[in-house]
Design a protein around this motif. Structure first.
Motif, PDB file in Angstrom:
ATOM      1  N   PRO A 106       0.829  -1.210   0.000  1.00  0.00           N
ATOM      2  CA  PRO A 106       0.000   0.000   0.000  1.00  0.00           C
ATOM      3  C   PRO A 106       0.863   1.259   0.000  1.00  0.00           C
ATOM      4  CG  PRO A 106      -0.051  -1.071   2.154  1.00  0.00           C
ATOM      5  CD  PRO A 106       0.721  -1.977   1.237  1.00  0.00           C
ATOM      6  N   SER A 107       0.317   2.325  -0.538  1.00  0.00           N
ATOM      7  CA  SER A 107       1.035   3.590  -0.551  1.00  0.00           C
ATOM      8  C   SER A 107       1.068   4.192   0.852  1.00  0.00           C
ATOM      9  CB  SER A 107       0.333   4.556  -1.504  1.00  0.00           C
ATOM     10  OG  SER A 107       0.821   5.859  -1.308  1.00  0.00           O
ATOM     11  N   SER A 108       2.212   4.777   1.204  1.00  0.00           N
ATOM     12  CA  SER A 108       2.334   5.374   2.544  1.00  0.00           C
ATOM     13  C   SER A 108       1.388   6.560   2.717  1.00  0.00           C
ATOM     14  CB  SER A 108       3.776   5.803   2.805  1.00  0.00           C
ATOM     15  OG  SER A 108       4.154   6.820   1.893  1.00  0.00           O
ATOM     16  N   GLU A 109       0.837   7.096   1.615  1.00  0.00           N
ATOM     17  CA  GLU A 109      -0.117   8.208   1.779  1.00  0.00           C
ATOM     18  C   GLU A 109      -1.375   7.762   2.510  1.00  0.00           C
ATOM     19  OE1 GLU A 109      -2.075   9.587  -2.041  1.00  0.00           O
ATOM     20  OE2 GLU A 109      -0.836   7.956  -2.848  1.00  0.00           O
ATOM     21  N   TYR A 110      -1.574   6.438   2.621  1.00  0.00           N
ATOM     22  CA  TYR A 110      -2.753   5.933   3.330  1.00  0.00           C
ATOM     23  C   TYR A 110      -2.432   5.455   4.747  1.00  0.00           C
ATOM     24  CZ  TYR A 110      -4.358   5.954  -1.506  1.00  0.00           C
ATOM     25  OH  TYR A 110      -4.641   6.309  -2.801  1.00  0.00           O
ATOM     26  N   PHE A 111      -1.218   5.682   5.225  1.00  0.00           N
ATOM     27  CA  PHE A 111      -0.907   5.342   6.615  1.00  0.00           C
ATOM     28  C   PHE A 111      -1.391   6.500   7.489  1.00  0.00           C
ATOM     29  CE2 PHE A 111       3.187   2.969   5.097  1.00  0.00           C
ATOM     30  CZ  PHE A 111       2.417   1.948   4.581  1.00  0.00           C
ATOM     31  N   PRO A 112      -2.349   6.263   8.384  1.00  0.00           N
ATOM     32  CA  PRO A 112      -2.913   7.393   9.138  1.00  0.00           C
ATOM     33  C   PRO A 112      -2.073   7.780  10.353  1.00  0.00           C
ATOM     34  CG  PRO A 112      -4.123   5.391   9.636  1.00  0.00           C
ATOM     35  CD  PRO A 112      -3.060   5.005   8.639  1.00  0.00           C
ATOM     36  N   MET A 140       6.877  10.978   8.830  1.00  0.00           N
ATOM     37  CA  MET A 140       6.510  10.058   7.753  1.00  0.00           C
ATOM     38  C   MET A 140       7.665   9.836   6.777  1.00  0.00           C
ATOM     39  SD  MET A 140       4.215   8.111   6.367  1.00  0.00           S
ATOM     40  CE  MET A 140       2.531   8.502   6.871  1.00  0.00           C
TER      41      MET A 140
ATOM     42  N   PRO B 121      -4.657  11.690  10.995  1.00  0.00           N
ATOM     43  CA  PRO B 121      -5.474  12.604  10.195  1.00  0.00           C
ATOM     44  C   PRO B 121      -6.844  12.849  10.835  1.00  0.00           C
ATOM     45  CG  PRO B 121      -5.305  10.453   9.136  1.00  0.00           C
ATOM     46  CD  PRO B 121      -4.362  10.440  10.299  1.00  0.00           C
ATOM     47  N   GLN B 128      -2.425  13.995   3.791  1.00  0.00           N
ATOM     48  CA  GLN B 128      -1.374  14.082   4.798  1.00  0.00           C
ATOM     49  C   GLN B 128      -0.898  15.514   4.987  1.00  0.00           C
ATOM     50  OE1 GLN B 128       0.995  10.607   4.191  1.00  0.00           O
ATOM     51  NE2 GLN B 128       2.770  11.860   4.687  1.00  0.00           N
ATOM     52  N   ILE B 359      -4.765   0.064   7.134  1.00  0.00           N
ATOM     53  CA  ILE B 359      -4.108   0.968   8.081  1.00  0.00           C
ATOM     54  C   ILE B 359      -2.606   0.973   7.784  1.00  0.00           C
ATOM     55  CG2 ILE B 359      -3.567   1.449  10.496  1.00  0.00           C
ATOM     56  CD1 ILE B 359      -6.411   1.911  10.386  1.00  0.00           C
ATOM     57  N   TYR B 421      -8.888   3.793  -3.689  1.00  0.00           N
ATOM     58  CA  TYR B 421      -8.547   2.661  -4.546  1.00  0.00           C
ATOM     59  C   TYR B 421      -9.348   2.681  -5.850  1.00  0.00           C
ATOM     60  CZ  TYR B 421      -4.993   0.482  -1.739  1.00  0.00           C
ATOM     61  OH  TYR B 421      -3.805   0.245  -1.104  1.00  0.00           O
ATOM     62  N   MET B 450      -5.965  -4.972  -4.894  1.00  0.00           N
ATOM     63  CA  MET B 450      -4.844  -4.172  -5.380  1.00  0.00           C
ATOM     64  C   MET B 450      -4.357  -4.594  -6.747  1.00  0.00           C
ATOM     65  SD  MET B 450      -2.335  -4.210  -2.107  1.00  0.00           S
ATOM     66  CE  MET B 450      -2.446  -2.922  -0.877  1.00  0.00           C
TER      67      MET B 450
END
Lengths: 589, 589
Positions: A106-112, A140, B121, B128, B359, B421, B450
């Motif tokens: 997954p892209s790190s832009e989705y790590f909250p 981040m 967030p 972000q 997550i 997605y 994915m």
């Protein structure tokens, strides 16, 4: 089987190890910075495979022999572990300009989690609280921004089974600073804790029907991990210095497959330092003897060492003046008993290290050190099972021990822990000398670990004398009597490697790790009362009960009355009579 | 074995599941607060065992049937797992006033973490950055101070194999909100990730020589976890809706022990949603058919569902107007395909959930849902292996999904992920339609997960026609050609459940999960060039190459030239010629 530990007179006090053996050519803290500079900036991105030779210093170990190969001992399960075909594709990622649509990351832009701040103690001000703390901060994209060697985008992403390369560098350096293994191809890989490491080791080496060896009293989870795999544990006799090399040799030399119903063991599980439950620590001479027996019988050693850095200052008795702490890192490192790893010329040791006892058990981060062959098999297993430890744990621990403390600060912290556990142990020893009936209870002050192993001379118990109870019944009765007096200890029989074997010793395990000092004192007072109650003794011997002693070396006693059996003024007799003022229950609430 | 997925025309677009089946009597978010209030304040201290019946609501499931027992399927390893004798001593800790010198737990005063702050967030501002974030804070003794249901002193300490009770409460509620299993004695227990859960499940159910079943193209780590245990995988044919129930029945009905060299399988491994690698999703009707076959042959199902909440908005083609997002939580929950767990009247499903895709993978926290019997065996294993997940991970995730977001906020986050997605998938679909030669390449737009599964009609390749290559050689040649053009895809053969079996289909797997939108577009452009190059085609069909398309629905193209084969202006032909302007390599650096 000889009775273990605690049988010698309490006046024979163990010292810290004073052997003249020192580990040659350890990596010094000063050299770490030089080595890092020489190998260039470490850039370890997402799921980067670690190059341990670089961390070890490419030429530092070339003069040493190679480790023995263990192909003849490895199980089909381990031998059949291939590499991951998808991870093989990672080799192409080095191609300049390549766009990867390969890995399902997954892209790190989705790590909250945009930033993590952790307040940690300023060294030298280790007591908890607002003052004396500093903040460990992870962002981040700290790596891309040149702020740190590790960041959230990398730690929160998938990783390698061996753990993050940047943290592994610290682990390798620490291992070389402390142990400097005497063979060339040693390696390290992270674990999610020593219990899991032991499970992996068993699956690498043992098959149903096999036997392994351990101390006769041992860590129950080690037995409970082995048993479902069909692996039985043969106990080796101990004395106050831990496992007896002569007994190990005896068990192996006289192994009878027909009697045992399984082949001669070739795996030794041992906790050499502050052993659980006996608190015994093998001096270096004993370790050399045991290692010699392992060479003779070609054993593989699993060295489980959670308590290694809970080696304490020598205990000199209740009225001795405090012993000055180690004056330097060198003095500290020389004061601790060398590990099996540090004398392992053959590469026959898998050492399991843990942060659980010196940082926090909930981190679920540890590591093994073993030969590259064994580490490789271990990693291949982790890749399709646990994977590496939690990225949050790795990130926080890395920032703490690498970036905030460094190797130097970590050793300072370990010295701090040494002194804290010394104080705790001393409180318990002093209470034991004050309250316990020495004609029935005996012990050896532990020099390492968390545990105090208390022997009970059950042969003096009236019910034993009149033959009305079995050993197990009597142990249970005394256990329940201690609980009725308001103290919980662990039954020695729970720790037997061979639980069905008849015993001729009775022990209880106490820990000084967690309770407050006045609670330790109170609990030992209750223990003394319980034992006198159970054994029908009429008078407390030399007993002064010190409520509220807060610190190891204070002599202030708030009540100083001499007590007699059964008259504890707070009402410890009877299940419901125990007072409830703020006790810690240290476990399940 | 029928060729899977992607063989139907691209114009046949799958919809989200529009079945009329809705899960009855789901727990509503509004009811969670009532249930919590009714069961009283949760006080779960150090290593507290969790009472899941309390979390489930003591009367909510009594009308349901009990799960089937699986004693006849469990391995000796699992049946021989006893409880921990030391943990049994925890029962006494409830004694009022008791002082425990029992458990070897370090004191929290030695945990060098006084406070943890994590910037997360603000919902509705998920991009972000500094704006739109709030701070999740955990202190050392928040529980004693009445500030929180969880704190550092508890999270950083030893715990139970099932994980922290307070977090498990959230997990149980979430499971009931989403799945509401239709039998009474369902339970949950945490994992350190689904790969480890699968390893545990295999050890619970399989022995060397056994076979299990999975989709014919499957997650390689699932096969690689099973293989060293001596467990082989039989593939079940698929279509664009995933595993074919008829093929599953066929394989089982016609199982020949002599031919296969092992007994008829009774374990099915399946990824029902956004399957890896095919991207296929079983509609509810398919799931019912498969479940029926599992009942007929008494199979146990391992439902591995990391992509469950990556179910996307329907894809309507490149020029379709965007479809409005779910207007409510109820609409969202009704839009996702019901799980096997939600139709599991027998308790024959172990469902593995994961935070990795929604997550962060580095958290190493997931959970299984299964019958109490199976969860109990799983927990007993975890207690002597991994133990629970990292306390840091549990603490941070708990604070986020329970205290900061709550169930409502978590569903909002999942809807956000659904839309993100959707955008990513749409970018890739649009690029594929723009750049790929459709007479050679075909695909089905995925509705979940994915992965994009790209079929290559190898029968048109000149080397195949002239008979100069094998299937494997040709796949490798095309793979290398794509790399030379500057894109990395995964080879389909890496995903075969039965790798030695001859194939008559060729696929490559692409992911839209991680690369930036313009990079996805560029990578697919290169893929088109590579395929034309390899197949000797002379002209690009309908090709416009859009550099820098940043967002799914923008039609702005910075360069709009029509390209012909081999003339990519940035130099993608040749290993060293690819441009290097800021590409992500998404993996090992």
């Amino acid at each position: 089987m000889a009775p273990p530990a605690a049988t010698i007179d309490v006046e024979v006090l163990p010292e810290s190890d004073t052997s003249t053996f020192t580990i040659p050519d350890r990596l010094t803290i000063q050299s770490v910075a030089k080595r890092r500079a020489a190998s260039g900036k470490l850039i370890a991105g997402v799921a980067a495979p670690a190059d341990l030779d670089q961390f070890k210093g490419r030429t530092s170990h070339r003069h040493k022999p190679d480790a023995k190969r263990w192909d003849h001992r490895l199980t089909p399960e381990t031998l059949n572990r291939g590499g991951s075909s998808l991870k093989a594709a990672a080799a192409y990622l080095k191609t300049p300009g390549l766009i990867s649509l390969g890995g399902g990351l997954p892209s790190s832009e989705y790590f909250p989690f945009h930033e993590i701040d952790v307040k940690v103690p300023l060294l030298g001000h280790c007591a908890q609280g607002e003052e004396g703390s500093e903040v460990l901060r992870a962002g981040m994209h700290d790596m891309a921004e040149g702020k740190s060697a590790f960041d959230i985008a990398t730690a929160a992403q998938y990783g390698q089974g061996h753990g993050a390369a940047q943290f592994l560098r610290w682990i390798v350096e620490h291992t070389e600073i402390v142990h400097n293994p005497p063979y060339q191809d040693w390696s390290c890989t992270m674990t999610v804790g020593s219990t899991c490491a032991w499970d992996f080791a068993l699956r690498m080496l043992c098959q149903p029907g096999d036997w392994i060896l351990s101390e006769q009293y041992t860590f129950p989870a080690a037995v409970e991990t082995a048993a479902p795999l069909g692996v039985k544990v043969a106990g080796v006799a101990m004395d106050e210095n831990g496992m007896l090399a002569s007994s190990l040799d005896h068990v192996l030399t006289n192994w009878d497959e027909k009697v045992r119903g399984g082949p001669k063991p070739f795996v030794l599980y041992t906790v050499p330092t502050g052993q659980n439950p006996t608190g015994s620590t093998q001096p270096i001479e004993r370790r050399r003897e045991i290692y010699g027996v392992c060479q003779k019988h070609d054993l593989y050693i699993f060295e489980d060492e959670p308590y290694y850095f809970l080696q304490m200052q020598p205990y000199k008795g209740p009225d001795a003046s405090p012993i000055p702490p180690p004056a330097s890192h060198e003095e500290f490192l020389n004061s601790i008993v060398p590990s099996f790893l540090s004398i392992d010329v053959d590469g026959r040791v898998m050492r399991s290290d843990s942060f659980s006892k010196v940082i926090a058990p909930g981190s679920r981060v540890g590591w093994i050190t073993a030969s590259e062959q064994m580490c490789d098999r271990f990693r291949t297993h982790a890749d399709v099972c646990t994977q590496g430890p939690s990225g949050f744990s790795q990130l926080i621990l890395f920032k703490l021990v690498d970036e905030i403390w460094g190797h130097s600060g970590y050793l300072d912290w370990l010295i701090h822990m040494r002194l804290e556990y010394t104080r705790r142990r001393n409180v318990m020893m002093e209470s034991c000398e004050r309250y316990l009936p020495k004609d029935i209870i005996s012990w050896v002050p532990p020099m390492a670990g968390m545990f105090h192993w208390i022997q009970v001379d059950y042969t003096q118990h009236p019910k034993w004398i009149d033959g009305s109870v079995t050993m197990d019944e009597l142990e249970e009765e005394i256990f329940q009597t201690i609980i009725r007096h308001g103290t919980l200890l662990m039954k020695g029989s729970w720790f037997c490697a061979e639980r069905t074997k008849p015993r001729n010793t009775m022990f209880f395990r106490a820990t000084y790790a967690a309770a407050k000092f006045d609670q330790i004192d109170e609990a030992i007072f209750r223990l003394g009362s319980a034992i006198r109650d159970s054994f029908g003794l009429r008078k407390q011997i030399n007993g002064t009960h010190t409520n509220g002693t807060n610190g190891a070396h204070t002599n202030t006693t708030h009540t100083n009355e001499t007590r007699t059996n059964g008259t504890h003024t707070n009402g410890t007799n009877g299940t419901n009579g125990v007072h409830t003022n703020g006790v810690r229950t240290n476990g399940v609430h």
